[in-house]
Design a protein around this motif. Structure first.
Motif, PDB file in Angstrom:
ATOM      1  N   ARG A  98      24.122  -3.613  -6.369  1.00 33.05           N
ATOM      2  CA  ARG A  98      23.034  -4.317  -7.052  1.00 33.05           C
ATOM      3  C   ARG A  98      23.456  -5.707  -7.535  1.00 33.05           C
ATOM      4  N   GLY A  99      24.772  -5.952  -7.567  1.00 30.17           N
ATOM      5  CA  GLY A  99      25.245  -7.226  -8.101  1.00 30.17           C
ATOM      6  C   GLY A  99      25.309  -7.185  -9.619  1.00 30.17           C
ATOM      7  N   VAL A 100      25.783  -8.274 -10.206  1.00 27.31           N
ATOM      8  CA  VAL A 100      25.943  -8.329 -11.663  1.00 27.31           C
ATOM      9  C   VAL A 100      25.284  -9.584 -12.213  1.00 27.31           C
ATOM     10  N   VAL A 101      24.926  -9.506 -13.479  1.00 22.87           N
ATOM     11  CA  VAL A 101      24.330 -10.650 -14.155  1.00 22.87           C
ATOM     12  C   VAL A 101      24.963 -10.758 -15.537  1.00 22.87           C
ATOM     13  N   THR A 102      25.098 -11.997 -16.018  1.00 22.33           N
ATOM     14  CA  THR A 102      25.551 -12.163 -17.396  1.00 22.33           C
ATOM     15  C   THR A 102      24.999 -13.456 -17.969  1.00 22.33           C
ATOM     16  N   VAL A 103      25.114 -13.554 -19.284  1.00 19.90           N
ATOM     17  CA  VAL A 103      24.757 -14.770 -19.995  1.00 19.90           C
ATOM     18  C   VAL A 103      26.042 -15.340 -20.570  1.00 19.90           C
ATOM     19  N   SER A 104      26.360 -16.585 -20.214  1.00 20.31           N
ATOM     20  CA  SER A 104      27.580 -17.182 -20.755  1.00 20.31           C
ATOM     21  C   SER A 104      27.560 -18.667 -20.501  1.00 20.31           C
ATOM     22  N   SER A 105      28.018 -19.425 -21.480  1.00 20.22           N
ATOM     23  CA  SER A 105      28.111 -20.869 -21.307  1.00 20.22           C
ATOM     24  C   SER A 105      29.486 -21.253 -20.809  1.00 20.22           C
ATOM     25  N   GLY A 106      30.333 -20.256 -20.569  1.00 20.58           N
ATOM     26  CA  GLY A 106      31.695 -20.697 -20.371  1.00 20.58           C
ATOM     27  C   GLY A 106      32.575 -19.799 -19.550  1.00 20.58           C
ATOM     28  N   ASN A 107      33.681 -19.386 -20.144  1.00 23.86           N
ATOM     29  CA  ASN A 107      34.743 -18.748 -19.386  1.00 23.86           C
ATOM     30  C   ASN A 107      34.355 -17.381 -18.836  1.00 23.86           C
ATOM     31  N   HIS A 108      33.523 -16.632 -19.568  1.00 24.62           N
ATOM     32  CA  HIS A 108      33.085 -15.336 -19.048  1.00 24.62           C
ATOM     33  C   HIS A 108      32.283 -15.535 -17.760  1.00 24.62           C
ATOM     34  N   ALA A 109      31.524 -16.609 -17.708  1.00 25.22           N
ATOM     35  CA  ALA A 109      30.711 -16.894 -16.524  1.00 25.22           C
ATOM     36  C   ALA A 109      31.594 -17.114 -15.294  1.00 25.22           C
ATOM     37  N   GLY A 110      32.633 -17.924 -15.454  1.00 25.55           N
ATOM     38  CA  GLY A 110      33.551 -18.163 -14.338  1.00 25.55           C
ATOM     39  C   GLY A 110      34.268 -16.881 -13.935  1.00 25.55           C
ATOM     40  N   ALA A 111      34.651 -16.111 -14.936  1.00 25.73           N
ATOM     41  CA  ALA A 111      35.390 -14.872 -14.686  1.00 25.73           C
ATOM     42  C   ALA A 111      34.535 -13.859 -13.917  1.00 25.73           C
ATOM     43  N   ILE A 112      33.291 -13.707 -14.337  1.00 23.63           N
ATOM     44  CA  ILE A 112      32.384 -12.783 -13.646  1.00 23.63           C
ATOM     45  C   ILE A 112      32.156 -13.253 -12.210  1.00 23.63           C
ATOM     46  N   SER A 113      31.996 -14.553 -12.053  1.00 26.66           N
ATOM     47  CA  SER A 113      31.724 -15.090 -10.714  1.00 26.66           C
ATOM     48  C   SER A 113      32.869 -14.776  -9.754  1.00 26.66           C
ATOM     49  N   LEU A 114      34.108 -15.022 -10.202  1.00 21.48           N
ATOM     50  CA  LEU A 114      35.242 -14.782  -9.297  1.00 21.48           C
ATOM     51  C   LEU A 114      35.483 -13.290  -9.085  1.00 21.48           C
ATOM     52  N   ALA A 115      35.354 -12.503 -10.157  1.00 18.60           N
ATOM     53  CA  ALA A 115      35.576 -11.051 -10.020  1.00 18.60           C
ATOM     54  C   ALA A 115      34.536 -10.448  -9.077  1.00 18.60           C
ATOM     55  N   ALA A 116      33.291 -10.913  -9.173  1.00 16.11           N
ATOM     56  CA  ALA A 116      32.238 -10.414  -8.282  1.00 16.11           C
ATOM     57  C   ALA A 116      32.536 -10.806  -6.840  1.00 16.11           C
ATOM     58  N   ARG A 117      32.981 -12.044  -6.656  1.00 14.09           N
ATOM     59  CA  ARG A 117      33.320 -12.476  -5.296  1.00 14.09           C
ATOM     60  C   ARG A 117      34.446 -11.605  -4.732  1.00 14.09           C
ATOM     61  N   ARG A 118      35.419 -11.283  -5.596  1.00 12.37           N
ATOM     62  CA  ARG A 118      36.532 -10.452  -5.132  1.00 12.37           C
ATOM     63  C   ARG A 118      36.056  -9.058  -4.718  1.00 12.37           C
ATOM     64  N   ARG A 119      35.016  -8.588  -5.412  1.00 16.84           N
ATOM     65  CA  ARG A 119      34.484  -7.274  -5.020  1.00 16.84           C
ATOM     66  C   ARG A 119      33.457  -7.418  -3.901  1.00 16.84           C
ATOM     67  N   GLY A 120      33.089  -8.642  -3.589  1.00 15.95           N
ATOM     68  CA  GLY A 120      32.138  -8.866  -2.496  1.00 15.95           C
ATOM     69  C   GLY A 120      30.696  -8.616  -2.880  1.00 15.95           C
ATOM     70  N   ILE A 121      30.358  -8.870  -4.143  1.00 16.04           N
ATOM     71  CA  ILE A 121      28.987  -8.649  -4.613  1.00 16.04           C
ATOM     72  C   ILE A 121      28.461  -9.919  -5.268  1.00 16.04           C
ATOM     73  N   PRO A 122      27.145 -10.080  -5.351  1.00  7.84           N
ATOM     74  CA  PRO A 122      26.607 -11.295  -5.961  1.00  7.84           C
ATOM     75  C   PRO A 122      26.713 -11.289  -7.487  1.00  7.84           C
ATOM     76  N   ALA A 123      26.803 -12.487  -8.054  1.00  6.52           N
ATOM     77  CA  ALA A 123      26.822 -12.647  -9.519  1.00  6.52           C
ATOM     78  C   ALA A 123      25.787 -13.697  -9.911  1.00  6.52           C
ATOM     79  N   TRP A 124      24.874 -13.300 -10.801  1.00  2.00           N
ATOM     80  CA  TRP A 124      23.899 -14.247 -11.344  1.00  2.00           C
ATOM     81  C   TRP A 124      24.323 -14.617 -12.759  1.00  2.00           C
ATOM     82  N   ILE A 125      24.391 -15.900 -13.025  1.00  3.84           N
ATOM     83  CA  ILE A 125      24.892 -16.386 -14.311  1.00  3.84           C
ATOM     84  C   ILE A 125      23.777 -17.142 -15.024  1.00  3.84           C
ATOM     85  N   VAL A 126      23.394 -16.657 -16.186  1.00  2.00           N
ATOM     86  CA  VAL A 126      22.433 -17.374 -17.025  1.00  2.00           C
ATOM     87  C   VAL A 126      23.241 -18.251 -17.982  1.00  2.00           C
TER      88      VAL A 126
END
Lengths: 330, 330
Positions: free
Chosen positions: A82-110
């Motif tokens: 299903r992918g992941v979503v988060t709200v973050s202005s900063g480091n959590h956003a980058g972290a989720i994006s890369l971790a999701a890419r590593r798992r091969g799933i989409p990440a939506w960042i608000v």
């Protein structure tokens, strides 16, 4: 993004040392085991022995990659699809994006429109899909809900999430493996994920250790909450430490009340001076939020003399054309 | 400070691998074994595998501490009692000051008036006794001679000294121990001490390795000397890489001609852009002179594609209120 929780429900969510160890096994192949730096000069300045855990050297430039990776690699195959979503202005956003890419799933960042440019660029470089929102919490939550409904993605909250907290706790786990005989450990506190994980790891491995949270004076909600015995907002959140403006949630507040000995405050001037000192002496880029834990030690906010003190330098991401102590070169 | 030397005398002075290994044994307890950093982003940008030897994290903030420590700890007791003197506007001065303090002997530093403030402060913090001179070489040599005559101190030249060169060669020794299968190694070149030591270590340990010197286009004496087959001055020495303005001496030129494959040049813009990129991506403070070796790789001055490249980041000392890419914060 926070649902009401009873004290009991909250306690049952808190990870323990075994959970943090399991998180470490899960994420070990994906993260850097970050080094611990020391400095004779800074030791002399404080009459203490300082051990800097360099999470600014973590992948994506902050400890957030630990919690994000643990949360995302804990998802079932079905959830992950299903992918992941988060709200973050900063480091959590980058972290989720890369971790999701590593798992091969989409990440939506608000992300709020006014997020630091460097952090937004990082999110996009890691493949995160940014949706902008306004700075206020109502707008963030509304936009996040819309994205969730549209995509079916799983929400990974930056700190109100036991798997995220367990991941953040692995930094102190490594630190105490490398330097077992610490008297004090200091971590910055914002929403409380890192400090919660740090406190659980540290007190479990070394019950005599003193756990200190470091917070900007200009975003002092944890300090106020500690004093009041219930979650309080900060008087204001105008701080250069842009990663430390979040407010505790019932889960993190419950953990901090149980395991943290003290919250200490640093002024804006102290944060900036400390950041500069770390750059000069450790030759490390540390962002303002990352320097707050060192600031309370270097500016005598806690009893440091003669102690062995672990200091978590939480991140190193900032806009390098906006350095607060630099003039343009001639 | 340089006496005339015949080719033969010069060759007999050059250290070999055994001498560099002995230097490493001598200085090992005093120096940091600096880490080797990697970056997936920088690898992707260059289509190569980059291994950054972090001498900016060396004690005193530069590789110079290796050579200074080897030279000072090689002195006999009788020599050491006289103290040491050197001429340097920068990192060699700090390195000599701290190495002398470690041996418990005085260090006199002759330093041009216009030396970077941060470097002068460092010298004084390590106990070095500064005597100012003018920027021109005649003034430096005259002031140095006066200090020598007055104190009886032993001159430790920044690069025209086989023990200094042997010490500098220990950085590449460690790098090749950590990453044995490098195709190329790059070091900055100024007076040629680091590049000489790097070349001897690298070619001895791995004859197939390509050794490249990196030099600012605006201080290109080594490039010109290579082309001419004899030591030539630079056309000018106006570069932000303030540590790379010295000129080769017969000893270093002889070593470089024998062991170095290529000298490559970086423009001021390339040096500054690379410095910023290293700060952003490695989270490391690297000074302009320290970024030149990375600049020639990142700006395609050598054939890098697909290669495993060791890059010596030579230092991390600069005035942080004079960062060339930063505007004052709002």
């Amino acid at each position: 993004m926070t649902a009401p929780q009873t004290e009991k429900a909250v306690e049952s969510l808190a990870p323990d040392l075994a959970t943090i160890r399991a998180a470490h096994e899960r994420i070990r192949a994906h993260i850097h085991r970050t080094p611990v730096f020391t400095s004779e000069t800074l030791d002399a300045m404080t009459s203490a022995h300082l051990f800097f855990k360099c999470e600014n050297l973590q992948k994506t430039g902050s400890f957030k990659f630990r919690g994000a990776t643990n949360a995302i690699f804990s998802l079932t195959e079905e959830e992950a699809r299903r992918g992941v979503v988060t709200v973050s202005s900063g480091n959590h956003a980058g972290a989720i994006s890369l971790a999701a890419r590593r798992r091969g799933i989409p990440a939506w960042i608000v992300m709020p429109r006014n997020a630091p440019r460097a952090k937004r660029v990082a999110v996009e470089s890691y493949g995160g899909q940014v949706t902008e929102c306004e700075y206020d919490i109502a707008s963030r939550d509304a936009v996040c809900k819309t994205v969730q409904e549209k995509t079916g993605a799983i929400l990974i909250h930056p700190y109100n999430n036991a798997r995220v907290i367990a991941g953040q706790g692995t930094a102190a786990l490594e630190l105490l493996e490398d330097v077992p005989d610490l008297d004090i450990v200091v971590a910055p506190v914002s929403g409380g994920g890192l400090l919660s994980g740090t406190a659980i790891s540290s007190k479990s491995l070394r019950p005599s250790i003193r756990v200190v949270g470091a917070e900007p004076k200009n975003a002092d909600d944890a300090y106020r909450s500690f004093a009041a015995g219930k979650i309080k907002p900060a008087a204001k959140t105008e701080t250069i430490a842009d990663g430390l403006r979040a407010v505790l949630c019932p889960l993190t507040f419950s953990i901090l009340r149980q395991h943290v000995d003290e919250i200490a405050l640093a002024s804006e001037e102290e944060i900036i001076a400390t950041m500069r000192l770390l750059w000069e002496r450790l030759k490390l880029i540390v962002e303002p939020s990352g320097a707050v834990s060192a600031a309370i030690v270097l500016h005598n906010k806690i009893a440091a003399r003669g102690k062995r003190i672990g200091i978590i330098l939480s991140g190193g991401n900032l806009d390098l054309d906006q350095i607060p102590f630099s003039r343009p070169a001639k």
